[in-house]
Design a protein around this motif. Structure first.
Motif, short mmCIF file in Angstrom:
data_model
loop_
_atom_site.label_atom_id
_atom_site.label_comp_id
_atom_site.label_asym_id
_atom_site.label_seq_id
_atom_site.Cartn_x
_atom_site.Cartn_y
_atom_site.Cartn_z
N LEU A 89 43.76 50.17 12.19
CA LEU A 89 43.47 51.46 12.46
C LEU A 89 42.07 51.74 12.29
CD1 LEU A 89 46.45 52.94 10.22
CD2 LEU A 89 46.24 53.08 12.67
N ALA A 90 41.27 51.19 11.30
CA ALA A 90 39.94 51.36 11.21
C ALA A 90 39.12 51.04 12.61
CB ALA A 90 39.28 50.57 9.97
N ALA A 91 39.58 50.03 13.11
CA ALA A 91 39.10 49.55 14.51
C ALA A 91 39.36 50.54 15.49
CB ALA A 91 39.43 47.78 14.62
N MET A 92 40.56 50.82 15.55
CA MET A 92 40.77 52.00 16.55
C MET A 92 39.99 53.46 16.34
SD MET A 92 43.09 50.16 18.30
CE MET A 92 43.55 51.42 19.25
N ASP A 93 39.90 53.68 14.99
CA ASP A 93 38.83 54.79 14.65
C ASP A 93 37.58 54.59 15.43
OD1 ASP A 93 41.02 56.33 13.61
OD2 ASP A 93 40.60 55.65 11.52
N GLU A 94 36.79 53.38 15.20
CA GLU A 94 35.79 53.27 15.50
C GLU A 94 35.61 53.29 17.28
OE1 GLU A 94 32.80 52.70 14.01
OE2 GLU A 94 34.04 53.18 12.12
N ILE A 95 36.55 52.63 17.76
CA ILE A 95 36.79 52.59 19.21
C ILE A 95 36.80 54.03 19.65
CG2 ILE A 95 38.13 52.00 21.22
CD1 ILE A 95 39.22 49.54 19.69
N SER A 96 37.56 54.80 19.23
CA SER A 96 37.41 56.40 19.43
C SER A 96 36.17 57.01 19.31
CB SER A 96 38.79 57.03 18.68
OG SER A 96 38.15 57.38 17.29
N ARG A 97 35.30 56.62 18.59
CA ARG A 97 33.92 57.08 18.08
C ARG A 97 32.87 56.56 19.14
NH1 ARG A 97 35.50 56.15 12.81
NH2 ARG A 97 36.10 58.01 11.57
N GLY A 98 33.31 55.37 20.11
CA GLY A 98 32.66 54.94 20.72
C GLY A 98 31.80 53.71 20.35
N ASN A 99 32.36 53.04 19.31
CA ASN A 99 31.54 52.02 18.75
C ASN A 99 32.32 50.64 18.96
OD1 ASN A 99 30.49 49.94 16.97
ND2 ASN A 99 30.81 50.82 14.84
N LEU A 100 31.83 50.09 19.79
CA LEU A 100 32.60 48.77 20.38
C LEU A 100 31.85 47.47 19.95
CD1 LEU A 100 32.65 50.17 24.09
CD2 LEU A 100 34.55 50.31 22.23
N GLU A 101 31.43 47.55 18.95
CA GLU A 101 30.49 46.39 18.30
C GLU A 101 31.30 45.58 17.21
OE1 GLU A 101 27.97 45.25 19.48
OE2 GLU A 101 27.90 47.11 21.01
N LYS A 102 32.21 46.36 16.33
CA LYS A 102 32.84 45.99 15.20
C LYS A 102 34.06 45.21 15.78
CE LYS A 102 34.31 46.84 10.43
NZ LYS A 102 34.21 47.67 9.62
N GLN A 103 33.96 43.93 15.53
CA GLN A 103 35.33 43.20 15.81
C GLN A 103 36.61 43.32 14.69
OE1 GLN A 103 36.02 40.64 18.88
NE2 GLN A 103 34.86 42.39 19.76
N VAL A 104 37.54 43.13 15.14
CA VAL A 104 38.88 43.44 14.40
C VAL A 104 39.07 41.88 13.64
CG1 VAL A 104 41.30 43.92 13.87
CG2 VAL A 104 40.09 45.12 15.43
N PRO A 105 38.82 41.66 12.60
CA PRO A 105 39.06 40.45 11.88
C PRO A 105 40.65 40.01 11.83
CG PRO A 105 38.93 42.06 9.92
CD PRO A 105 38.57 42.75 11.35
N ILE A 106 40.85 38.65 12.16
CA ILE A 106 42.24 38.11 12.34
C ILE A 106 42.50 37.55 10.91
CG2 ILE A 106 43.87 36.54 13.61
CD1 ILE A 106 41.76 36.66 15.86
N LEU A 107 43.69 38.40 10.39
CA LEU A 107 44.00 37.97 8.92
C LEU A 107 45.28 37.50 8.75
CD1 LEU A 107 42.91 41.43 7.40
CD2 LEU A 107 41.49 39.41 7.52
N SER A 108 45.80 37.14 9.96
CA SER A 108 46.99 36.39 9.84
C SER A 108 47.41 35.68 11.12
CB SER A 108 48.32 37.49 9.88
OG SER A 108 48.27 38.20 10.86
N SER A 109 48.70 34.71 11.03
CA SER A 109 48.89 34.17 12.25
C SER A 109 50.15 34.70 13.08
CB SER A 109 49.12 32.61 11.98
OG SER A 109 49.86 32.51 10.94
#
Length: 273
Positions: free
Chosen positions: A19-39
């Protein structure tokens, strides 16, 4: 029970991160990648989100690069596919500005010095044109073709164009002052302005097209730019443009009627002084 609580805690962390990543995208920030915490499936969601951000970054890069070769106003029309396939008739004011004695200037300087000078000149002139509501259609060698009121209704476009030409004159004077201080020769230009209907649309081959404006209005504006050489002026407007002006502080001097290439009848011409 401990396992359930731990799983619930991990699930909350994963969802909060997504959700934090989606919020960043909505603000136009496309630099922060979503960490993969599971498989599991959540990892696939994170991977897809990262791929989406990469695609958005590539889109923005292409758009910003495109805007450097086509004015942003026109690039939006092209990217949004809002240009009529057969073109459209628009009432506009066309402005042509051409550097004088550019060939002789270029012969005496290195290609890098020539490009540096003309890029500086184009940057200054485009800034003035844009600030007065105009759009640069293209740079042709050492010439600028600009249009006023091509992208929205504004009956004041003749005044905008003439005001822009006067401001371009002032900008060139400032640029020449800098050139004199640097020991460089002054540069001069001629400007031609005419108002009327044009056919605006995509012109070219099946593989490559250019957004252009065609018609007698464009041709006459170009001819008036050339006529400056004969009349020893720097800004000429047609009688048609003069008849539409609302600005009371624009100083004009009648230059009489002149026959220009492509016109069978003489044209009323006025110098902006």
């Amino acid at each position: 029970m401990v396992i359930v609580r731990r799983y619930g805690s991990n699930l909350t962390e994963i969802l909060d991160t997504q959700l934090a990543a989606m919020d960043e995208i909505s603000r136009g920030n496309l630099e922060k990648q979503v960490p993969i915490l599971s498989s599991d499936e959540f990892a696939r969601v994170a991977e897809k989100t990262n791929l989406m951000m990469l695609g958005l970054k590539e889109r923005d890069f292409c758009r910003s690069s495109f805007d450097k070769y086509v004015s942003p106003e026109i690039s939006r029309k092209i990217l949004n596919d809002t240009i009529a396939p057969s073109g459209e008739i628009l009432d506009v004011t066309i402005v042509f500005a051409d550097l004088r004695n550019f060939t002789g200037f270029a012969e005496k300087r290195s290609p890098m010095a020539v490009v540096e000078m003309i890029n500086r000149y184009f940057t200054e002139m485009e800034g003035v044109i844009s600030s007065h509501g105009g759009v640069v259609l293209q740079f042709i060698g050492d010439e600028i073709e600009a249009v006023f009121d091509a992208l929205g209704p504004d009956g004041n476009h003749p005044d905008q164009a003439v005001a822009a030409a006067v401001a371009m004159r002032a900008a060139l004077q400032r640029l020449n002052a800098e050139r004199r201080e640097g020991g460089e020769m002054e540069i001069h230009h001629g400007i031609g302005i005419h108002s009327g209907p044009v056919l605006a649309g995509n012109v070219g081959s099946l593989k490559r097209k250019t957004y252009s404006m065609l018609g007698d209005t464009v041709n006459l504006a170009s001819r008036l730019q050339v006529l400056n050489k004969k009349l020893a002026t720097d800004i000429l407007i047609s009688g048609e443009t003069r008849s539409r002006l609302a600005l009371s502080d624009t100083r004009l001097r009648s230059m009489g009627q002149h026959t220009v290439k492509g016109k069978t009848e003489a044209v009323d011409v006025y110098a902006v002084v």
